[in-house]
Design an enzyme around this catalytic site. Structure first.
Site, PDB file in Angstrom:
ATOM      1  N   LEU A  88       0.701  -1.218   0.013  1.00 54.36           N
ATOM      2  CA  LEU A  88       0.005   0.087  -0.051  1.00 54.36           C
ATOM      3  C   LEU A  88       1.056   1.186   0.029  1.00 54.36           C
ATOM      4  O   LEU A  88       2.094   1.348   0.565  1.00 54.36           O
ATOM      5  CB  LEU A  88      -1.064  -0.098   1.267  1.00 54.36           C
ATOM      6  CG  LEU A  88      -1.910  -1.122   1.574  1.00 54.36           C
ATOM      7  CD1 LEU A  88      -2.408  -1.150   2.781  1.00 54.36           C
ATOM      8  CD2 LEU A  88      -2.944  -0.934   0.317  1.00 54.36           C
ATOM      9  N   ASP A 140       2.595  -6.179   2.735  1.00 51.04           N
ATOM     10  CA  ASP A 140       3.146  -4.944   3.756  1.00 51.04           C
ATOM     11  C   ASP A 140       3.482  -5.589   5.052  1.00 51.04           C
ATOM     12  O   ASP A 140       3.528  -4.818   5.932  1.00 51.04           O
ATOM     13  CB  ASP A 140       1.790  -4.011   4.102  1.00 51.04           C
ATOM     14  CG  ASP A 140       1.548  -2.792   3.158  1.00 51.04           C
ATOM     15  OD1 ASP A 140       2.615  -2.164   2.628  1.00 51.04           O
ATOM     16  OD2 ASP A 140       0.668  -2.998   2.242  1.00 51.04           O
ATOM     17  N   GLU A 176       5.319  -3.725  12.826  1.00 53.15           N
ATOM     18  CA  GLU A 176       5.051  -3.226  14.106  1.00 53.15           C
ATOM     19  C   GLU A 176       3.206  -2.869  14.128  1.00 53.15           C
ATOM     20  O   GLU A 176       2.781  -2.808  15.249  1.00 53.15           O
ATOM     21  CB  GLU A 176       5.453  -1.745  13.890  1.00 53.15           C
ATOM     22  CG  GLU A 176       4.911  -0.738  15.011  1.00 53.15           C
ATOM     23  CD  GLU A 176       5.301   0.702  15.180  1.00 53.15           C
ATOM     24  OE1 GLU A 176       6.185   1.218  15.700  1.00 53.15           O
ATOM     25  OE2 GLU A 176       5.261   1.334  13.936  1.00 53.15           O
ATOM     26  N   ASP A 177       2.770  -2.669  12.824  1.00 52.53           N
ATOM     27  CA  ASP A 177       1.417  -2.618  12.835  1.00 52.53           C
ATOM     28  C   ASP A 177       0.546  -3.847  13.387  1.00 52.53           C
ATOM     29  O   ASP A 177      -0.756  -3.616  13.492  1.00 52.53           O
ATOM     30  CB  ASP A 177       1.058  -2.177  11.498  1.00 52.53           C
ATOM     31  CG  ASP A 177       1.572  -0.886  10.900  1.00 52.53           C
ATOM     32  OD1 ASP A 177       1.499   0.050  11.872  1.00 52.53           O
ATOM     33  OD2 ASP A 177       2.043  -0.827   9.920  1.00 52.53           O
ATOM     34  N   ARG A 184      -4.355  -6.021   5.371  1.00 46.99           N
ATOM     35  CA  ARG A 184      -3.519  -6.078   6.162  1.00 46.99           C
ATOM     36  C   ARG A 184      -3.929  -6.954   7.499  1.00 46.99           C
ATOM     37  O   ARG A 184      -3.092  -7.454   8.492  1.00 46.99           O
ATOM     38  CB  ARG A 184      -2.721  -5.110   6.671  1.00 46.99           C
ATOM     39  CG  ARG A 184      -2.086  -4.105   5.784  1.00 46.99           C
ATOM     40  CD  ARG A 184      -1.051  -3.252   6.016  1.00 46.99           C
ATOM     41  NE  ARG A 184       0.057  -4.077   6.764  1.00 46.99           N
ATOM     42  CZ  ARG A 184       0.976  -3.095   7.716  1.00 46.99           C
ATOM     43  NH1 ARG A 184       0.846  -1.974   7.706  1.00 46.99           N
ATOM     44  NH2 ARG A 184       1.960  -3.798   8.323  1.00 46.99           N
ATOM     45  N   HIS A 201      -0.058   7.190   9.868  1.00 43.64           N
ATOM     46  CA  HIS A 201      -0.078   6.868  11.382  1.00 43.64           C
ATOM     47  C   HIS A 201       0.427   7.867  12.369  1.00 43.64           C
ATOM     48  O   HIS A 201       1.104   8.740  11.851  1.00 43.64           O
ATOM     49  CB  HIS A 201       1.010   5.722  11.529  1.00 43.64           C
ATOM     50  CG  HIS A 201       0.272   4.504  10.966  1.00 43.64           C
ATOM     51  ND1 HIS A 201       0.956   3.531  10.024  1.00 43.64           N
ATOM     52  CD2 HIS A 201      -0.953   3.552  11.229  1.00 43.64           C
ATOM     53  CE1 HIS A 201       0.351   2.393   9.742  1.00 43.64           C
ATOM     54  NE2 HIS A 201      -0.783   2.335  10.247  1.00 43.64           N
ATOM     55  N   CYS A 231       8.097   1.097  11.952  1.00 42.90           N
ATOM     56  CA  CYS A 231       7.269   0.093  11.404  1.00 42.90           C
ATOM     57  C   CYS A 231       7.886  -1.231  11.198  1.00 42.90           C
ATOM     58  O   CYS A 231       7.441  -2.301  11.188  1.00 42.90           O
ATOM     59  CB  CYS A 231       6.959   0.517   9.963  1.00 42.90           C
ATOM     60  SG  CYS A 231       6.825   2.121   9.699  1.00 42.90           S
TER      61      CYS A 231
HETATM   62  C1  CIR Z   1       0.614   0.717   4.789  1.00 38.25           C
HETATM   63  O1  CIR Z   1       0.392   1.375   4.247  1.00 38.25           O
HETATM   64  O2  CIR Z   1       0.102   0.010   5.837  1.00 38.25           O
HETATM   65  C2  CIR Z   1       2.079   0.264   4.662  1.00 38.25           C
HETATM   66  N1  CIR Z   1       2.475   0.444   3.280  1.00 38.25           N
HETATM   67  C3  CIR Z   1       3.103   1.124   5.488  1.00 38.25           C
HETATM   68  C4  CIR Z   1       2.936   1.100   7.027  1.00 38.25           C
HETATM   69  C5  CIR Z   1       3.806   1.662   7.658  1.00 38.25           C
HETATM   70  N2  CIR Z   1       3.897   1.460   9.027  1.00 38.25           N
HETATM   71  C6  CIR Z   1       3.873   2.406  10.144  1.00 38.25           C
HETATM   72  O3  CIR Z   1       4.147   3.639  10.000  1.00 38.25           O
HETATM   73  N3  CIR Z   1       3.838   1.994  11.583  1.00 38.25           N
END
Ligand code: CIR
Length: 263
Positions: free
Chosen positions: A24, A66, A71-72, A91, A168, A255
């Site tokens: 993403l 992703d 971390e997410d 995700r 975020h 992340c």
């Molecule tokens: C997203 O859009 O979910 C990923 N491409 C990037 C996630 C980045 N994660 C974060 O800032 N903790």
């Protein structure tokens, strides 16, 4: 006694998958180069190891482009780990995928399993509280479920707002020590850091606000010399990591790992 918010014995990372080219992104600024991403990721893991941490590197998940942004999918606290419920539909499955690993590392693993959404990137854990930014990925019901899980463990949760157009909450800020936050002016202007010392990223270098403090180091993306100098001048030991490829997918330093001390 370890600081609960920036001293850790372990980090958990996930290798970039080849599918990351389908990751993403808010704006398409070109495809990430897989080999360069792997190289930067290796550099990141090596710096984490230099802090004295044991770094566990999981295999990439091809079905989740992703998933390198590990971390997410979870929140690792000193007393428990919480499996998140990512608000990005592609995700969502990353949460279930990380659960077995957390269950091996933590004796207490909880999970967000209501109808709300919450991603780790919206959560900043400081010494005294857990700040959670509402965003396109994190809603009120997700934060309320997190609060109901962690408050009985003695944690405080404060709901704040991720600025419009920012992926975020932590895209625009990071913890530097017990009481100091590195932030963009835009985020600080919302008033969410009134109880903290603030260090602003240099003007024009807003893209480096997402750093991590991990043991003795502040780890930041390379290419932001004014903010680097500012951090050094403020007494921090700073390490820089190439982040051009992750940045094409809106990813930064926080992340790429979960940072914790297992209990
Ligand atoms: C997203 O859009 O979910 C990923 N491409 C990037 C996630 C980045 N994660 C974060 O800032 N903790």
């Amino acid at each position: 006694m370890l600081s609960a918010s920036y001293e850790f014995t372990h980090a958990l990372c996930r290798l970039p998958s080849k599918s990351l080219i389908d990751g993403l992104r808010a704006v398409d600024i070109g495809q990430p180069d897989y080999d360069k991403f792997i190289n930067d990721h290796h550099g990141y893991v090596e710096v984490l190891k230099e802090t004295g941490a044991e770094v566990i590197v999981l295999d990439g998940l091809e079905e989740f482009p992703d998933s390198v942004f590990i971390e997410d999918a979870a929140l690792c606290l000193p007393k428990l780990a919480v499996v998140m419920r990512p608000g990005a539909p592609t995700r969502l499955g990353e949460a279930e995928a990380i659960k077995p690993t957390l269950e091996k590392l933590y004796s207490n693993v909880k999970q967000i399993n209501g109808s709300g959404f919450i991603e780790g990137g919206d959560i900043l854990v400081t010494e005294k509280e857990i700040l959670v930014g509402l965003s396109e990925r994190t809603d009120k019901s997700g934060v309320e479920e997190l609060a109901s899980i962690v408050i009985p463990f003695g944690y405080k949760v404060r709901i704040v707002q991720t600025p419009e157009g920012v992926l975020h909450f932590k895209t625009d800020c990071s913890l530097l020590d017990e009481n100091t936050i590195l932030t963009t002016q835009k985020l600080a202007d919302s008033g969410c850091f009134e109880d903290y010392n603030i260090l602003y990223v240099a003007q024009g270098e807003e893209a480096c606000a997402n750093t991590i403090r991990f043991n003795n180091y502040v780890i930041m993306p390379s290419g932001f010399p004014k903010t680097y100098e500012k951090l050094v001048a403020n007494g921090y030991e700073v390490k820089t990591i190439g982040n051009t490829e992750a940045a094409k997918l809106d990813g930064g330093m926080s992340c790429l790992s979960l940072r914790f001390t297992p209990v």
